[in-house]
Design an enzyme around this catalytic site. Sequence first.
Site, PDB file in Angstrom:
ATOM      1  N   GLN A  51       8.391  -2.674  16.994  1.00  0.00           N
ATOM      2  CA  GLN A  51       9.474  -3.741  15.724  1.00  0.00           C
ATOM      3  C   GLN A  51      10.443  -2.606  15.544  1.00  0.00           C
ATOM      4  O   GLN A  51      11.586  -2.791  16.051  1.00  0.00           O
ATOM      5  CB  GLN A  51       8.317  -3.793  14.837  1.00  0.00           C
ATOM      6  CG  GLN A  51       9.446  -4.112  13.275  1.00  0.00           C
ATOM      7  CD  GLN A  51       9.309  -4.281  12.445  1.00  0.00           C
ATOM      8  OE1 GLN A  51       8.373  -5.677  12.797  1.00  0.00           O
ATOM      9  NE2 GLN A  51       8.845  -3.895  11.331  1.00  0.00           N
ATOM     10  N   ARG A  66      -4.028  -5.297   6.353  1.00  0.00           N
ATOM     11  CA  ARG A  66      -5.155  -5.724   7.266  1.00  0.00           C
ATOM     12  C   ARG A  66      -6.309  -5.017   7.003  1.00  0.00           C
ATOM     13  O   ARG A  66      -7.224  -5.606   7.074  1.00  0.00           O
ATOM     14  CB  ARG A  66      -4.938  -5.711   8.401  1.00  0.00           C
ATOM     15  CG  ARG A  66      -3.469  -7.264   9.080  1.00  0.00           C
ATOM     16  CD  ARG A  66      -3.463  -7.472  10.074  1.00  0.00           C
ATOM     17  NE  ARG A  66      -2.398  -8.906  10.501  1.00  0.00           N
ATOM     18  CZ  ARG A  66      -1.281  -8.574  11.176  1.00  0.00           C
ATOM     19  NH1 ARG A  66      -0.741  -7.192  10.839  1.00  0.00           N
ATOM     20  NH2 ARG A  66      -1.105  -9.852  11.189  1.00  0.00           N
ATOM     21  N   HIS A  83       0.871  -1.308  -0.335  1.00  0.00           N
ATOM     22  CA  HIS A  83       0.105   0.176   0.388  1.00  0.00           C
ATOM     23  C   HIS A  83       0.544   1.622   0.025  1.00  0.00           C
ATOM     24  O   HIS A  83       1.969   1.190   0.242  1.00  0.00           O
ATOM     25  CB  HIS A  83      -0.353   0.290   0.879  1.00  0.00           C
ATOM     26  CG  HIS A  83      -0.363  -0.264   2.804  1.00  0.00           C
ATOM     27  ND1 HIS A  83       0.597   0.740   3.215  1.00  0.00           N
ATOM     28  CD2 HIS A  83      -0.229  -1.295   3.343  1.00  0.00           C
ATOM     29  CE1 HIS A  83       0.585   0.375   4.373  1.00  0.00           C
ATOM     30  NE2 HIS A  83       0.773  -0.827   4.423  1.00  0.00           N
ATOM     31  N   GLU A  84       0.699   2.213   0.367  1.00  0.00           N
ATOM     32  CA  GLU A  84       0.662   3.641  -0.308  1.00  0.00           C
ATOM     33  C   GLU A  84       2.006   3.816   0.671  1.00  0.00           C
ATOM     34  O   GLU A  84       2.831   4.340   0.795  1.00  0.00           O
ATOM     35  CB  GLU A  84       0.083   4.820   0.032  1.00  0.00           C
ATOM     36  CG  GLU A  84      -0.317   4.972  -1.120  1.00  0.00           C
ATOM     37  CD  GLU A  84       0.627   5.561  -1.981  1.00  0.00           C
ATOM     38  OE1 GLU A  84       1.399   6.283  -2.410  1.00  0.00           O
ATOM     39  OE2 GLU A  84       0.715   4.758  -3.451  1.00  0.00           O
ATOM     40  N   GLY A  85       1.664   2.986   2.211  1.00  0.00           N
ATOM     41  CA  GLY A  85       2.397   2.531   3.270  1.00  0.00           C
ATOM     42  C   GLY A  85       3.827   1.916   2.488  1.00  0.00           C
ATOM     43  O   GLY A  85       5.293   2.735   2.941  1.00  0.00           O
ATOM     44  N   HIS A  86       4.340   1.368   2.122  1.00  0.00           N
ATOM     45  CA  HIS A  86       5.197   0.715   2.024  1.00  0.00           C
ATOM     46  C   HIS A  86       5.827   1.674   0.373  1.00  0.00           C
ATOM     47  O   HIS A  86       6.958   1.616   0.802  1.00  0.00           O
ATOM     48  CB  HIS A  86       4.880  -0.849   0.917  1.00  0.00           C
ATOM     49  CG  HIS A  86       4.523  -1.421   2.030  1.00  0.00           C
ATOM     50  ND1 HIS A  86       2.864  -2.159   2.154  1.00  0.00           N
ATOM     51  CD2 HIS A  86       4.959  -2.514   2.644  1.00  0.00           C
ATOM     52  CE1 HIS A  86       3.021  -3.371   2.869  1.00  0.00           C
ATOM     53  NE2 HIS A  86       3.879  -3.649   3.406  1.00  0.00           N
ATOM     54  N   LYS A 105       4.171   3.280  12.355  1.00  0.00           N
ATOM     55  CA  LYS A 105       3.441   2.372  12.204  1.00  0.00           C
ATOM     56  C   LYS A 105       3.742   1.429  13.296  1.00  0.00           C
ATOM     57  O   LYS A 105       3.225   0.784  14.463  1.00  0.00           O
ATOM     58  CB  LYS A 105       2.833   1.847  11.593  1.00  0.00           C
ATOM     59  CG  LYS A 105       1.553   1.206  12.257  1.00  0.00           C
ATOM     60  CD  LYS A 105      -0.041   1.297  11.075  1.00  0.00           C
ATOM     61  CE  LYS A 105       0.195   0.133  10.393  1.00  0.00           C
ATOM     62  NZ  LYS A 105      -0.425  -1.274  11.442  1.00  0.00           N
ATOM     63  N   ASP A 106       4.613   0.398  12.918  1.00  0.00           N
ATOM     64  CA  ASP A 106       5.568  -0.910  14.138  1.00  0.00           C
ATOM     65  C   ASP A 106       6.683  -0.021  14.357  1.00  0.00           C
ATOM     66  O   ASP A 106       7.431  -0.849  15.340  1.00  0.00           O
ATOM     67  CB  ASP A 106       5.984  -2.010  12.880  1.00  0.00           C
ATOM     68  CG  ASP A 106       4.413  -2.177  12.070  1.00  0.00           C
ATOM     69  OD1 ASP A 106       3.435  -3.549  12.525  1.00  0.00           O
ATOM     70  OD2 ASP A 106       5.115  -1.976  10.542  1.00  0.00           O
ATOM     71  N   GLY A 144       9.548   1.444   8.534  1.00  0.00           N
ATOM     72  CA  GLY A 144       7.781   2.382   9.489  1.00  0.00           C
ATOM     73  C   GLY A 144       7.659   2.996  10.559  1.00  0.00           C
ATOM     74  O   GLY A 144       7.392   1.379  11.330  1.00  0.00           O
TER      75      GLY A 144
END
Length: 282
Positions: A153, A187, A34-37, A149-150, A147
């Site tokens: 991680q 997801r 998606h755009e994030g990747h 978001k994780d 990213g």
Amino acid sequence: MKTLTTIAEVRHWTQAQRKAGKAVHFVPTMGYFHEGHLNLMRQAKADGGAVIVSLFVNPTQFAPHEDLAKYPRDFERDFAMAESVGVDALFMPEPQEIYPPDFQTKIEVTRLSQPLCGVSRPHHFGGVAVVVLKLFHIVEPDRAYFGEKDYQQMRLIQQMVRDLNLRVEIVPCPITREPDGLAMSSRNVYLSPEQRQAALSLNRALQWAQSQVESGERDLAQIQAGARAIIEAEPLTRLDYVEVVHADTLEPIAELHDRALLALAVYFGQTRLIDNRVLSVD
Ligand code: PAF
């Protein structure tokens, strides 16, 4: 764009880039882009290296009851998307290339893997650490892009790099959101329209928390309770956690001094979404 499937091919490709005087910039992924990747890939490209993306749905970071078999996959679409942003090579190994029979090694980043997602997913970060360390040894990148978001991680990988004196520079990249504020995630495709609407409460809670900080609130228990109430007001939610922790150590803190992390994990039906925001006094 080259497609590579074996470790030997990746090593050969990396050597060729170095011979040509290029830095190697690496974006590890599990695909279903998606755009994030794509933003991670764009950043890797903009930083001026040869860009290699790995696409590997890593079995060791899923517990037996989690969604490994169901994890969304669309290799043709991923290939086209990566190519469209100028990625130079896509590494798509088969599981046995990464985990040959009799694979035995574990990696544990002890304290950072325990709180937040580590509570409900106790084996997750061990799986992430082992695959990322392997990928770093295979690709030998100068930089690797993760990213925010994780967030947990990303912190854990930074710690592993420091603890093990790895030569790669970790580049954290901001969360990419849909126009209505939902953090992009592979997801999200599982959400029904009603669940997707309810999931907007995550970003609302994060924004509310930052506005509280800007109005002078420093009591993090208050902020945590308020954020929790915003999310729980949606009937379709089931909380895993809503926590405010130190932005570097991820340990609990009571009062905001400079930066803290508000981290959320919430179920909408069977789909567990995570989101976060660094609350900052500045
Ligand atoms: O963030 C992910 O997609 C995965 O956890 C990663 C870093 C590619 C390791 O499998």
